[in-house]
Design a protein around this motif. Sequence first.
Motif, short mmCIF file in Angstrom:
data_model
loop_
_atom_site.label_atom_id
_atom_site.label_comp_id
_atom_site.label_asym_id
_atom_site.label_seq_id
_atom_site.Cartn_x
_atom_site.Cartn_y
_atom_site.Cartn_z
N ALA A 2 3.48 -15.65 1.18
CA ALA A 2 3.01 -17.02 0.93
C ALA A 2 3.56 -17.56 -0.37
CB ALA A 2 1.48 -17.05 0.91
N ALA A 3 3.62 -16.71 -1.39
CA ALA A 3 4.13 -17.16 -2.70
C ALA A 3 5.58 -17.61 -2.62
CB ALA A 3 3.97 -16.04 -3.73
N MET A 4 6.36 -16.99 -1.75
CA MET A 4 7.80 -17.27 -1.73
C MET A 4 8.12 -18.70 -1.29
SD MET A 4 9.17 -15.23 1.64
CE MET A 4 8.92 -15.87 3.29
N ASN B 94 -2.32 3.07 0.01
CA ASN B 94 -2.88 1.78 -0.43
C ASN B 94 -1.80 0.72 -0.54
OD1 ASN B 94 -1.53 2.68 -2.69
ND2 ASN B 94 -3.36 2.98 -3.94
N HIS B 95 -0.60 0.99 -0.02
CA HIS B 95 0.49 0.02 -0.04
C HIS B 95 0.15 -1.17 0.87
CE1 HIS B 95 3.48 3.52 -1.01
NE2 HIS B 95 2.55 3.35 -1.93
N TYR B 96 0.33 -2.36 0.36
CA TYR B 96 0.15 -3.61 1.12
C TYR B 96 -1.31 -3.86 1.53
CZ TYR B 96 5.23 -2.99 1.70
OH TYR B 96 6.56 -2.79 1.49
N THR B 97 -2.26 -3.15 0.95
CA THR B 97 -3.66 -3.32 1.32
C THR B 97 -4.39 -4.17 0.27
OG1 THR B 97 -4.27 -1.27 0.19
CG2 THR B 97 -3.74 -1.13 2.55
N PRO B 98 -5.47 -4.85 0.66
CA PRO B 98 -6.20 -5.69 -0.29
C PRO B 98 -6.71 -4.88 -1.48
CG PRO B 98 -6.90 -6.14 1.96
CD PRO B 98 -6.04 -4.93 2.02
N MET C 27 -4.53 -19.43 2.39
CA MET C 27 -5.52 -18.55 2.99
C MET C 27 -5.36 -18.53 4.51
SD MET C 27 -8.88 -20.94 2.25
CE MET C 27 -9.97 -19.53 2.25
N GLY C 28 -4.59 -19.44 5.04
CA GLY C 28 -4.24 -19.41 6.45
C GLY C 28 -3.12 -18.44 6.75
N GLY D 133 -1.98 -11.20 -2.54
CA GLY D 133 -0.89 -11.99 -1.95
C GLY D 133 -1.22 -13.47 -2.00
N LEU D 134 -2.48 -13.79 -1.74
CA LEU D 134 -2.97 -15.17 -1.84
C LEU D 134 -3.00 -15.62 -3.29
CD1 LEU D 134 -4.33 -17.66 -0.55
CD2 LEU D 134 -6.51 -16.43 -0.69
N GLU D 135 -3.46 -14.75 -4.18
CA GLU D 135 -3.56 -15.10 -5.59
C GLU D 135 -2.20 -15.45 -6.18
OE1 GLU D 135 -5.35 -15.94 -9.15
OE2 GLU D 135 -6.20 -15.69 -7.16
#
Length: 382
Positions: free
Chosen positions: A152-154, A276-280, A179-180, A186-188
């Motif tokens: 999303a950031a990109m 824990n890679h790619y996890t919240p 958030m969609g 990732g959202l932050e």
Amino acid sequence: MVSFQDRVRGVILSTALGDALGAPIEKLTYQEIKKKYTRVESLNTSWYKADAPIEVTLGKMRGQGIVTDDTLMTTALINVYLKEKRHLDAYDVGNEFVKEIAFKKTYIPEFGREALIIDRLFYPEKYIFIRHVLANCDPREAGIGNMINCGAAMYIAPIGVVNAGNPKTAYDESILFAMGHQSSYGLEAAGVLAVCVAKAFEEDVSIDEIVQTGISFAKDGTKQAIIELTEAARKLRTNHAEMDQVIDTFQRILVKFSPMADDVYRKIEKIGIPSNHYTPSRLFSIEELPMALAFIVLNNGDFYKSIYDGINSGRDTDSIGVMIGVILGAKYGYEVIKKEDLQILESTNRMDLLQLSDLFAEVAKKIIMQDLELNEKRKKIF
């Protein structure tokens, strides 16, 4: 004084520039890039997989100025703004953004032909289609369960543009929209990058002011990662550190927030192994945004030096290049980009990025003017 139009051009064209510069070396480590290329500082760079068989390249081609999904998703978001002419939220991801990426064909430079953007997307970006179209979920919950990454950031920079000079609303809108697609850090990261872009539109804003504004909005691991990396960058700049020391320092700090390090490939041996890679997580951060800000600080905002250092650092090189580019592109405007680079980007990718930027600038200006008029009405309440 840099005009609003030129700053918007700077954001969009720098997206493509950072993307195309980093694309040929994406996923290589710093040491692998150094060994194979010495240092990449040109769009005329061959992809390290250029001679690999089709089962390895998956029918794609990179290098020589070719952009990737970072640019395609950015232009898709711009197209939503051009259509809606207003601020956006998660419902627009499911109603309009998904149409741009999954139902409308466009030229995909890596394929050399027209196709749907979704055919090119990585799994966490395809999640948009799965959640909004197939699962028909509440759009505000669509990012839950996704692989946490910089997806999303990109492409979030256009939200910084329509909130130019107002970091607070840039943060709010980017979070409401992204958030969609994403959640957690990732959202932050999407929210904080939009903040930095919005702040960079201010006349005579300093690099430190941009970074500190980003930090003031950042939460949890994202905040701490930016603080620690940018503080390290200032010390390294003062000490005139060599690139090897810079990368070693940055990556030693990053491992606390992104323990995956150079282990970026998905292999059969990893299946079923807890990770824990790619996890919240409230403690973690994506790598790309803190790295981008650190290289901007390290080079005191030098446009090309920051991007070159960023892409040569390894791993997600194209997205690091994009994030550096959009912040500094907003600050300096498109005149900072070499004319020969602009020509390569537009001809190679069959994109009229200047025209798209100017159309977007007009829409963004109208949205901002409507906001200012509303604020004037609000003042009368008191």
